[in-house]
Motif scaffolding. Structure first.
Motif, PDB file in Angstrom:
ATOM      1  N   GLN A  94     -35.657 -21.526 -57.879  1.00  0.00           N
ATOM      2  CA  GLN A  94     -35.513 -20.136 -57.439  1.00  0.00           C
ATOM      3  C   GLN A  94     -36.802 -19.621 -56.803  1.00  0.00           C
ATOM      4  O   GLN A  94     -36.766 -18.891 -55.808  1.00  0.00           O
ATOM      5  N   CYS A  95     -37.947 -20.002 -57.370  1.00  0.00           N
ATOM      6  CA  CYS A  95     -39.232 -19.614 -56.778  1.00  0.00           C
ATOM      7  C   CYS A  95     -39.367 -20.174 -55.364  1.00  0.00           C
ATOM      8  O   CYS A  95     -39.775 -19.457 -54.441  1.00  0.00           O
ATOM      9  N   LEU A  96     -39.022 -21.430 -55.195  1.00  0.00           N
ATOM     10  CA  LEU A  96     -39.129 -22.055 -53.881  1.00  0.00           C
ATOM     11  C   LEU A  96     -38.191 -21.388 -52.878  1.00  0.00           C
ATOM     12  O   LEU A  96     -38.552 -21.181 -51.711  1.00  0.00           O
ATOM     13  N   ILE A  97     -36.983 -21.030 -53.331  1.00  0.00           N
ATOM     14  CA  ILE A  97     -36.034 -20.353 -52.448  1.00  0.00           C
ATOM     15  C   ILE A  97     -36.588 -19.003 -52.004  1.00  0.00           C
ATOM     16  O   ILE A  97     -36.523 -18.645 -50.815  1.00  0.00           O
ATOM     17  N   LEU A  98     -37.145 -18.239 -52.946  1.00  0.00           N
ATOM     18  CA  LEU A  98     -37.684 -16.913 -52.607  1.00  0.00           C
ATOM     19  C   LEU A  98     -38.811 -16.997 -51.579  1.00  0.00           C
ATOM     20  O   LEU A  98     -39.000 -16.083 -50.782  1.00  0.00           O
ATOM     21  N   HIS A  99     -39.540 -18.113 -51.611  1.00  0.00           N
ATOM     22  CA  HIS A  99     -40.659 -18.282 -50.682  1.00  0.00           C
ATOM     23  C   HIS A  99     -40.275 -19.079 -49.443  1.00  0.00           C
ATOM     24  O   HIS A  99     -41.134 -19.517 -48.681  1.00  0.00           O
ATOM     25  N   GLY A 100     -38.974 -19.271 -49.234  1.00  0.00           N
ATOM     26  CA  GLY A 100     -38.507 -19.961 -48.041  1.00  0.00           C
ATOM     27  C   GLY A 100     -38.748 -21.451 -48.051  1.00  0.00           C
ATOM     28  O   GLY A 100     -38.765 -22.084 -46.991  1.00  0.00           O
ATOM     29  N   LEU A 101     -38.910 -22.043 -49.256  1.00  0.00           N
ATOM     30  CA  LEU A 101     -39.205 -23.469 -49.360  1.00  0.00           C
ATOM     31  C   LEU A 101     -38.101 -24.241 -50.069  1.00  0.00           C
ATOM     32  O   LEU A 101     -38.258 -25.419 -50.376  1.00  0.00           O
ATOM     33  N   THR A 126     -31.895 -23.543 -49.682  1.00  0.00           N
ATOM     34  CA  THR A 126     -31.164 -22.466 -49.017  1.00  0.00           C
ATOM     35  C   THR A 126     -32.116 -21.340 -48.641  1.00  0.00           C
ATOM     36  O   THR A 126     -33.258 -21.306 -49.093  1.00  0.00           O
ATOM     37  N   GLY A 127     -31.629 -20.402 -47.844  1.00  0.00           N
ATOM     38  CA  GLY A 127     -32.478 -19.326 -47.374  1.00  0.00           C
ATOM     39  C   GLY A 127     -32.493 -18.096 -48.254  1.00  0.00           C
ATOM     40  O   GLY A 127     -33.304 -17.192 -48.049  1.00  0.00           O
ATOM     41  N   ASP A 128     -31.579 -18.012 -49.227  1.00  0.00           N
ATOM     42  CA  ASP A 128     -31.569 -16.874 -50.128  1.00  0.00           C
ATOM     43  C   ASP A 128     -31.245 -17.360 -51.538  1.00  0.00           C
ATOM     44  O   ASP A 128     -31.018 -18.544 -51.757  1.00  0.00           O
ATOM     45  N   ALA A 129     -31.252 -16.435 -52.497  1.00  0.00           N
ATOM     46  CA  ALA A 129     -31.042 -16.799 -53.900  1.00  0.00           C
ATOM     47  C   ALA A 129     -29.909 -15.971 -54.494  1.00  0.00           C
ATOM     48  O   ALA A 129     -30.115 -15.152 -55.386  1.00  0.00           O
ATOM     49  N   PRO A 130     -28.662 -16.182 -54.045  1.00  0.00           N
ATOM     50  CA  PRO A 130     -27.542 -15.385 -54.548  1.00  0.00           C
ATOM     51  C   PRO A 130     -27.270 -15.605 -56.035  1.00  0.00           C
ATOM     52  O   PRO A 130     -26.868 -14.683 -56.740  1.00  0.00           O
ATOM     53  N   GLU A 131     -27.475 -16.826 -56.521  1.00  0.00           N
ATOM     54  CA  GLU A 131     -27.237 -17.108 -57.939  1.00  0.00           C
ATOM     55  C   GLU A 131     -28.206 -16.340 -58.813  1.00  0.00           C
ATOM     56  O   GLU A 131     -27.827 -15.769 -59.842  1.00  0.00           O
ATOM     57  N   LEU A 132     -29.467 -16.308 -58.413  1.00  0.00           N
ATOM     58  CA  LEU A 132     -30.484 -15.556 -59.158  1.00  0.00           C
ATOM     59  C   LEU A 132     -30.170 -14.072 -59.156  1.00  0.00           C
ATOM     60  O   LEU A 132     -30.229 -13.408 -60.199  1.00  0.00           O
ATOM     61  N   MET A 133     -29.808 -13.528 -57.999  1.00  0.00           N
ATOM     62  CA  MET A 133     -29.499 -12.111 -57.883  1.00  0.00           C
ATOM     63  C   MET A 133     -28.265 -11.747 -58.710  1.00  0.00           C
ATOM     64  O   MET A 133     -28.249 -10.737 -59.435  1.00  0.00           O
ATOM     65  N   ALA A 134     -27.239 -12.574 -58.634  1.00  0.00           N
ATOM     66  CA  ALA A 134     -25.994 -12.281 -59.350  1.00  0.00           C
ATOM     67  C   ALA A 134     -26.171 -12.355 -60.862  1.00  0.00           C
ATOM     68  O   ALA A 134     -25.571 -11.577 -61.613  1.00  0.00           O
ATOM     69  N   LYS A 135     -27.001 -13.282 -61.313  1.00  0.00           N
ATOM     70  CA  LYS A 135     -27.148 -13.509 -62.744  1.00  0.00           C
ATOM     71  C   LYS A 135     -28.128 -12.550 -63.398  1.00  0.00           C
ATOM     72  O   LYS A 135     -27.929 -12.118 -64.536  1.00  0.00           O
ATOM     73  N   TYR A 136     -29.197 -12.195 -62.675  1.00  0.00           N
ATOM     74  CA  TYR A 136     -30.269 -11.414 -63.296  1.00  0.00           C
ATOM     75  C   TYR A 136     -30.566 -10.072 -62.632  1.00  0.00           C
ATOM     76  O   TYR A 136     -31.195  -9.215 -63.246  1.00  0.00           O
ATOM     77  N   GLY A 137     -30.165  -9.897 -61.375  1.00  0.00           N
ATOM     78  CA  GLY A 137     -30.389  -8.620 -60.717  1.00  0.00           C
ATOM     79  C   GLY A 137     -31.706  -8.531 -59.974  1.00  0.00           C
ATOM     80  O   GLY A 137     -32.586  -9.384 -60.095  1.00  0.00           O
TER      81      GLY A 137
END
Length: 254
Positions: A74-81, A84-95
């Motif tokens: 999730q950290c790598l996704i947030l930093h564009g590494l 995928t380009g976004d973190a929908p699972e992280l957002m959906a699960k934790y907000g």
């Protein structure tokens, strides 16, 4: 009796990590290797302190072998590494608040270090990984079907698979048996294949940092194949205990 200490899910919980390291120290010279199977970081302000502590072992402590987990991805996704380009699972699960806290807690330098971590480790006949051979988000539990467990083991020809994604301590054993499969072509010719299954097992290694005041991890003896689950209490409920069995399931493949 040289053992491996196998941890997962520290999630930036520094007091929990200190408690587990103290318990490992109580094992004396019996522990020869220390593995951290992902989720070392988490959405906590003390993340950088935890990373500093892990990367600079105290005198007499083992240098840990660390692989990627779900939070690292999730950290790598947030930093564009990430993949995928976004973190929908992280957002959906934790907000959104947790997403911001994770972003603020992990420095760019640490993100680059996370990027260099291995996906897992293969030692002797053991695969040590956060999720499974499918991905870091693949959660194996005592309720996972035997066929799925066998698939995860067979992908890397491992006899023992250690994983931490579920956060549970369990020992899931597959007994000797065979699996017969048949393939029918358009010409209606059946191709039958029988695969012999040797005894194998999947071990959930527990979670160090998720439950306040209680950390679980695993000791494994590769010489005897013995698995010991450990629970360490810290804070207001200090102490430790053995959980030799945890959750144990046996299955015979047919």
């Amino acid at each position: 009796m040289n053992k491996w200490a196998i941890l997962s899910g520290i999630e930036s919980n520094l007091p929990a990590y200190e408690a587990v390291m103290a318990d490992i120290k109580r094992q004396g010279n019996n522990v020869e290797a220390l593995y951290i199977l992902g989720d070392l970081v988490g959405p906590r302000p003390e993340t950088e302190k935890l990373i500093e502590r892990v990367l600079n072992p105290h005198r007499g402590e083992l240098e840990p072998l660390i692989c990627k987990g779900w939070w690292e991805e999730q950290c790598l996704i947030l930093h564009g590494l990430g993949p995928t380009g976004d973190a929908p699972e992280l957002m959906a699960k934790y907000g959104g608040d947790t997403v911001k806290l994770l972003w603020d807690s992990v420095s760019r330098k640490t993100v680059q270090w996370l990027r260099s971590l291995d996906f897992g480790f293969f030692e002797l006949d053991c695969l040590l990984i956060h999720g499974s051979t499918v991905g870091v988000d693949d959660e194996l539990t005592p309720e996972t079907s035997p066929i799925q467990m066998l698939d995860r083991l067979s992908r890397m020809q491992a006899n023992n698979l250690f994983c931490g994604r579920s956060g549970l301590t369990f020992q899931y054993q597959l007994q000797t048996g065979s699996i017969t499969s048949a393939l029918t072509t358009l010409s209606h010719q059946a191709s039958v294949q029988t695969v012999t299954v040797t005894p194998r097992q999947v071990i959930g290694v527990g979670n160090v940092g998720r439950t306040p005041g209680q950390a679980t991890y695993t000791l494994y003896n590769p010489s005897t194949n013995q698995v010991d689950f450990k629970t360490v209490y810290y804070g207001n409920s200090k102490g430790f205990q053995n959980q030799r069995r945890g959750q144990n399931q046996n299955f015979a493949s047919k």
